[in-house]
Design a protein around this motif. Structure first.
Motif, PDB file in Angstrom:
ATOM      1  N   ALA A   1      11.416   7.378  -2.247  1.00  0.00           N
ATOM      2  CA  ALA A   1      10.302   6.976  -1.392  1.00  0.00           C
ATOM      3  C   ALA A   1       9.556   5.772  -1.934  1.00  0.00           C
ATOM      4  O   ALA A   1       8.760   5.164  -1.235  1.00  0.00           O
ATOM      5  N   THR A   2       9.778   5.425  -3.209  1.00  0.00           N
ATOM      6  CA  THR A   2       9.024   4.314  -3.787  1.00  0.00           C
ATOM      7  C   THR A   2       9.729   2.978  -3.598  1.00  0.00           C
ATOM      8  O   THR A   2       9.201   1.948  -3.989  1.00  0.00           O
ATOM      9  N   GLY A   3      10.895   2.977  -3.027  1.00  0.00           N
ATOM     10  CA  GLY A   3      11.669   1.752  -2.893  1.00  0.00           C
ATOM     11  C   GLY A   3      11.656   1.169  -1.495  1.00  0.00           C
ATOM     12  O   GLY A   3      10.673   1.286  -0.750  1.00  0.00           O
ATOM     13  N   PRO A   4      12.758   0.548  -1.103  1.00  0.00           N
ATOM     14  CA  PRO A   4      12.853  -0.114   0.197  1.00  0.00           C
ATOM     15  C   PRO A   4      12.615   0.822   1.384  1.00  0.00           C
ATOM     16  O   PRO A   4      12.250   0.364   2.458  1.00  0.00           O
ATOM     17  N   PHE A   5      12.832   2.115   1.191  1.00  0.00           N
ATOM     18  CA  PHE A   5      12.623   3.071   2.295  1.00  0.00           C
ATOM     19  C   PHE A   5      11.181   2.995   2.795  1.00  0.00           C
ATOM     20  O   PHE A   5      10.923   2.858   3.988  1.00  0.00           O
ATOM     21  N   ILE A   6      10.232   3.090   1.860  1.00  0.00           N
ATOM     22  CA  ILE A   6       8.815   3.014   2.223  1.00  0.00           C
ATOM     23  C   ILE A   6       8.462   1.614   2.692  1.00  0.00           C
ATOM     24  O   ILE A   6       7.766   1.424   3.703  1.00  0.00           O
ATOM     25  N   THR A   7       8.923   0.605   1.957  1.00  0.00           N
ATOM     26  CA  THR A   7       8.584  -0.778   2.293  1.00  0.00           C
ATOM     27  C   THR A   7       9.041  -1.134   3.711  1.00  0.00           C
ATOM     28  O   THR A   7       8.269  -1.696   4.506  1.00  0.00           O
ATOM     29  N   THR A   8      10.277  -0.806   4.025  1.00  0.00           N
ATOM     30  CA  THR A   8      10.826  -1.155   5.336  1.00  0.00           C
ATOM     31  C   THR A   8      10.139  -0.396   6.463  1.00  0.00           C
ATOM     32  O   THR A   8       9.779  -0.981   7.495  1.00  0.00           O
ATOM     33  N   SER A   9       9.948   0.903   6.277  1.00  0.00           N
ATOM     34  CA  SER A   9       9.311   1.696   7.331  1.00  0.00           C
ATOM     35  C   SER A   9       7.883   1.226   7.584  1.00  0.00           C
ATOM     36  O   SER A   9       7.443   1.119   8.741  1.00  0.00           O
ATOM     37  N   ASN A  10       7.167   0.902   6.512  1.00  0.00           N
ATOM     38  CA  ASN A  10       5.791   0.441   6.688  1.00  0.00           C
ATOM     39  C   ASN A  10       5.726  -0.966   7.274  1.00  0.00           C
ATOM     40  O   ASN A  10       4.773  -1.314   7.984  1.00  0.00           O
ATOM     41  N   ASP A  11       6.718  -1.795   6.976  1.00  0.00           N
ATOM     42  CA  ASP A  11       6.784  -3.123   7.618  1.00  0.00           C
ATOM     43  C   ASP A  11       6.851  -2.982   9.130  1.00  0.00           C
ATOM     44  O   ASP A  11       6.129  -3.660   9.878  1.00  0.00           O
ATOM     45  N   ILE A  12       7.737  -2.108   9.580  1.00  0.00           N
ATOM     46  CA  ILE A  12       7.928  -1.924  11.023  1.00  0.00           C
ATOM     47  C   ILE A  12       6.664  -1.346  11.662  1.00  0.00           C
ATOM     48  O   ILE A  12       6.172  -1.854  12.677  1.00  0.00           O
ATOM     49  N   PHE A  13       6.127  -0.263  11.053  1.00  0.00           N
ATOM     50  CA  PHE A  13       4.901   0.331  11.596  1.00  0.00           C
ATOM     51  C   PHE A  13       3.753  -0.675  11.571  1.00  0.00           C
ATOM     52  O   PHE A  13       2.953  -0.751  12.509  1.00  0.00           O
TER      53      PHE A  13
ATOM     54  N   ALA B   1      -0.287   3.123   6.245  1.00  0.00           N
ATOM     55  CA  ALA B   1       0.673   2.944   5.146  1.00  0.00           C
ATOM     56  C   ALA B   1       0.361   3.884   3.988  1.00  0.00           C
ATOM     57  O   ALA B   1       1.270   4.453   3.373  1.00  0.00           O
ATOM     58  N   GLY B   2      -0.911   4.068   3.682  1.00  0.00           N
ATOM     59  CA  GLY B   2      -1.296   4.987   2.615  1.00  0.00           C
ATOM     60  C   GLY B   2      -0.905   6.421   2.925  1.00  0.00           C
ATOM     61  O   GLY B   2      -0.423   7.152   2.052  1.00  0.00           O
ATOM     62  N   ILE B   3      -1.123   6.829   4.175  1.00  0.00           N
ATOM     63  CA  ILE B   3      -0.768   8.191   4.582  1.00  0.00           C
ATOM     64  C   ILE B   3       0.746   8.401   4.539  1.00  0.00           C
ATOM     65  O   ILE B   3       1.237   9.415   4.040  1.00  0.00           O
ATOM     66  N   ILE B   4       1.495   7.417   5.057  1.00  0.00           N
ATOM     67  CA  ILE B   4       2.959   7.521   5.038  1.00  0.00           C
ATOM     68  C   ILE B   4       3.472   7.551   3.594  1.00  0.00           C
ATOM     69  O   ILE B   4       4.334   8.355   3.239  1.00  0.00           O
ATOM     70  N   GLY B   5       2.922   6.670   2.755  1.00  0.00           N
ATOM     71  CA  GLY B   5       3.351   6.608   1.359  1.00  0.00           C
ATOM     72  C   GLY B   5       3.048   7.873   0.593  1.00  0.00           C
ATOM     73  O   GLY B   5       3.728   8.195  -0.388  1.00  0.00           O
ATOM     74  N   THR B   6       2.046   8.610   1.013  1.00  0.00           N
ATOM     75  CA  THR B   6       1.703   9.880   0.369  1.00  0.00           C
ATOM     76  C   THR B   6       2.528  11.033   0.930  1.00  0.00           C
ATOM     77  O   THR B   6       3.043  11.873   0.182  1.00  0.00           O
ATOM     78  N   PHE B   7       2.669  11.052   2.254  1.00  0.00           N
ATOM     79  CA  PHE B   7       3.329  12.190   2.895  1.00  0.00           C
ATOM     80  C   PHE B   7       4.829  12.243   2.604  1.00  0.00           C
ATOM     81  O   PHE B   7       5.371  13.324   2.323  1.00  0.00           O
ATOM     82  N   ILE B   8       5.512  11.112   2.667  1.00  0.00           N
ATOM     83  CA  ILE B   8       6.979  11.114   2.553  1.00  0.00           C
ATOM     84  C   ILE B   8       7.456  11.682   1.209  1.00  0.00           C
ATOM     85  O   ILE B   8       8.323  12.567   1.195  1.00  0.00           O
TER      86      ILE B   8
ATOM     87  N   VAL C   1       0.836  -1.204   0.000  1.00  0.00           N
ATOM     88  CA  VAL C   1       0.000   0.000   0.000  1.00  0.00           C
ATOM     89  C   VAL C   1       0.871   1.255   0.000  1.00  0.00           C
ATOM     90  O   VAL C   1       0.601   2.226  -0.730  1.00  0.00           O
ATOM     91  N   GLY C   2       1.943   1.251   0.792  1.00  0.00           N
ATOM     92  CA  GLY C   2       2.838   2.406   0.838  1.00  0.00           C
ATOM     93  C   GLY C   2       3.501   2.676  -0.491  1.00  0.00           C
ATOM     94  O   GLY C   2       3.601   3.825  -0.936  1.00  0.00           O
ATOM     95  N   VAL C   3       3.956   1.614  -1.157  1.00  0.00           N
ATOM     96  CA  VAL C   3       4.612   1.770  -2.460  1.00  0.00           C
ATOM     97  C   VAL C   3       3.619   2.267  -3.501  1.00  0.00           C
ATOM     98  O   VAL C   3       3.939   3.131  -4.332  1.00  0.00           O
ATOM     99  N   GLN C   4       2.382   1.741  -3.482  1.00  0.00           N
ATOM    100  CA  GLN C   4       1.373   2.205  -4.431  1.00  0.00           C
ATOM    101  C   GLN C   4       1.101   3.694  -4.250  1.00  0.00           C
ATOM    102  O   GLN C   4       1.064   4.457  -5.219  1.00  0.00           O
ATOM    103  N   ALA C   5       0.902   4.107  -3.008  1.00  0.00           N
ATOM    104  CA  ALA C   5       0.605   5.520  -2.729  1.00  0.00           C
ATOM    105  C   ALA C   5       1.764   6.424  -3.142  1.00  0.00           C
ATOM    106  O   ALA C   5       1.557   7.464  -3.783  1.00  0.00           O
ATOM    107  N   SER C   6       2.980   6.027  -2.785  1.00  0.00           N
ATOM    108  CA  SER C   6       4.146   6.861  -3.109  1.00  0.00           C
ATOM    109  C   SER C   6       4.403   6.896  -4.611  1.00  0.00           C
ATOM    110  O   SER C   6       4.815   7.927  -5.154  1.00  0.00           O
ATOM    111  N   ALA C   7       4.149   5.790  -5.310  1.00  0.00           N
ATOM    112  CA  ALA C   7       4.380   5.747  -6.753  1.00  0.00           C
ATOM    113  C   ALA C   7       3.484   6.740  -7.485  1.00  0.00           C
ATOM    114  O   ALA C   7       3.923   7.414  -8.430  1.00  0.00           O
TER     115      ALA C   7
END
Length: 449
Positions: free
Chosen positions: A422-434, A401-408, A330-336
């Motif tokens: 923001a569309t790569g491992p940065f978003i994926t990893t941060s959203n995994d932890i959250f 995850a959607g909010i983080i993927g949009t905001f970052i 979801v984070g990657v989709q939003a950031s993309a």
């Protein structure tokens, strides 16, 4: 029939080179396009490729060299003398010539320039080398057709004929005043249908798109894409006409930017190619892999804090990968979507509006997916609280995850940092932890452990 490189063709060429049968080799290549010959040279070894470059005329080999991969071209240039390189540059437009010189070691650049015979061509190349390669000045060519607003049509046509001899393609005719300041452009149709005595000042079109010499390559690409231009003039701060940028140069910029963003989204921190060394590949990939490693360790540490709950409700453990994967996806989709909008310059509305829109979308998607997950879990385990804990966690994780993927990416763009990271491992990893933290926190609240 399209050109095709076959083993038989390569064997034939290498055989002719080995036997030094120049006549047969020239006959074999004489009708081939320079781009096809460049492709052939990339399949030969360095000595064989250099042999062909030295055999063919420089008006053809200059085009071949510009079509080749940068690394292959660099190796061939190392095998040529400064005088031979200068001969190739004499046949190229100034922008291509400046690009080729810029690839040479500094100690060779001045030696090559000193061997260029055409003084005007040499001066133009030296001027272009002063500009940043990622600016309009670094992209532009000095070759263009311009006329003065105080000429009449007859003089204009005569001068255009003389200038066009040195221009590969005439996309536009620019009109300047006596101070070489851009005034407008000239329509070829108006020129042909107007009396030869008519002053150009009565014919030219004052509206003309242009870019400043210090504008970034990305900004130039956006302007040309927006107005569907094949070429655009380049001016300085005082509107003096300096050169022009053509569509083929912008296509290269767009391709390079797309390649860079694609690699960054995949977790590769610098521009690399398949044939680069093992060390180059490792250096490009390791930073993001370390980030993934730390993210995994962080997720494991979070799960360790809920060990007692996992022991009592082992089913929670089975859904951990699902929660982490959904958060990352979801984070990657939003950031993309945001990164694409930024790249295309069609990002509209405030950050608050964007976040609200993504929040609403995440609510709809999260609700649909959570209902499906609740039904599956209830059918499998027949435990209402556990099913609620898992499905509610998924719902909340998707929203966060959607909010983080949009905001970052919006935040990075505002800070003048490339949002593509923001569309790569940065978003994926941060959203995994959250996601995992939210998952087990909600489960703990609902299950009362």
């Amino acid at each position: 029939m399209p050109f095709e490189i076959t083993e038989q063709l390569i064997e034939q060429i290498t055989g002719l080179i080995l036997n030094q049968d120049d006549e047969a080799l020239l006959k074999l290549l004489e009708n081939e396009h320079h781009a096809d010959i460049a492709e052939v040279l990339e399949d030969l070894n360095l000595e064989e490729a250099t042999y062909i470059i030295k055999l063919l005329d420089s008006d053809l080999t200059s085009e071949i060299l510009m079509e080749m991969d940068e690394d292959d071209r660099e190796k061939i240039l190392q095998n040529l003398s400064e005088k031979e390189i200068a001969k190739e540059l004499d046949e190229l437009d100034t922008d291509d010539a400046a690009d080729m010189i810029a690839e040479l070691p500094e100690d060779r650049q001045q030696k090559v320039i000193s061997n260029i015979e055409d003084k005007e061509h040499k001066a133009d190349i030296q001027e272009l080398l002063k500009y940043d390669e990622n600016s309009a000045g670094g992209l532009m060519a000095k070759e263009l057709v311009k006329v003065y607003d105080n000429w009449n049509v007859l003089k204009c046509v005569r001068e255009m004929r003389a200038q066009a001899e040195f221009v590969t393609r005439v996309h536009s005719i620019y009109v300047v005043n006596e101070n070489n300041q851009l005034e407008g452009r000239l329509s070829l149709k108006d020129l042909l249908t107007t009396s030869t005595k008519t002053p150009i000042s009565e014919v030219y079109i004052p509206k003309v798109d242009y870019v400043n010499v210090h504008d970034s390559a990305e900004d130039v690409a956006r302007v040309m894409q927006k107005y569907d231009l094949e070429a655009i003039p380049v001016v300085d701060d005082n509107m003096h006409l300096l050169g022009r940028i053509t569509i083929d140069d912008i296509v290269d910029v767009i391709k390079e930017e797309a390649d860079k963003d694609y690699q960054m989204a995949a977790g590769i921190s610098q521009d690399i190619e398949a044939d680069d060394t093992l060390w180059q590949h490792s250096r490009a990939r390791l930073p993001w892999l370390f980030l993934g490693l730390f993210g995994g360790v962080g997720a494991a540490a979070i799960m360790g804090g809920f060990e007692e709950m996992i022991n009592k409700h082992a089913v929670l453990f089975f859904f951990t990968p699902l929660i982490g994967a959904m958060a990352g996806n979801v984070g990657v989709q939003a950031s993309a979507i945001i990164v694409q909008s930024i790249a295309n310059s069609d990002l509209k509305g405030s950050i608050a509006n964007r976040l609200f829109k993504e929040f609403s979308l995440a609510m709809v998607n999260g609700l649909a997916l959570s209902i499906i997950l609740f039904s599956f879990t209830w059918f499998w385990k027949k435990e209402i609280l556990t099913s609620l804990a898992i499905s509610i966690s998924l719902f909340v994780v998707i929203i966060v995850a959607g909010i983080i993927g949009t905001f970052i990416p919006l935040f990075l763009h505002k800070q003048k940092i490339d949002p593509a990271i923001a569309t790569g491992p940065f978003i994926t990893t941060s959203n995994d932890i959250f996601g995992i933290l939210i998952y087990f926190s909600i489960a703990k609240m609902l299950l009362g452990i």
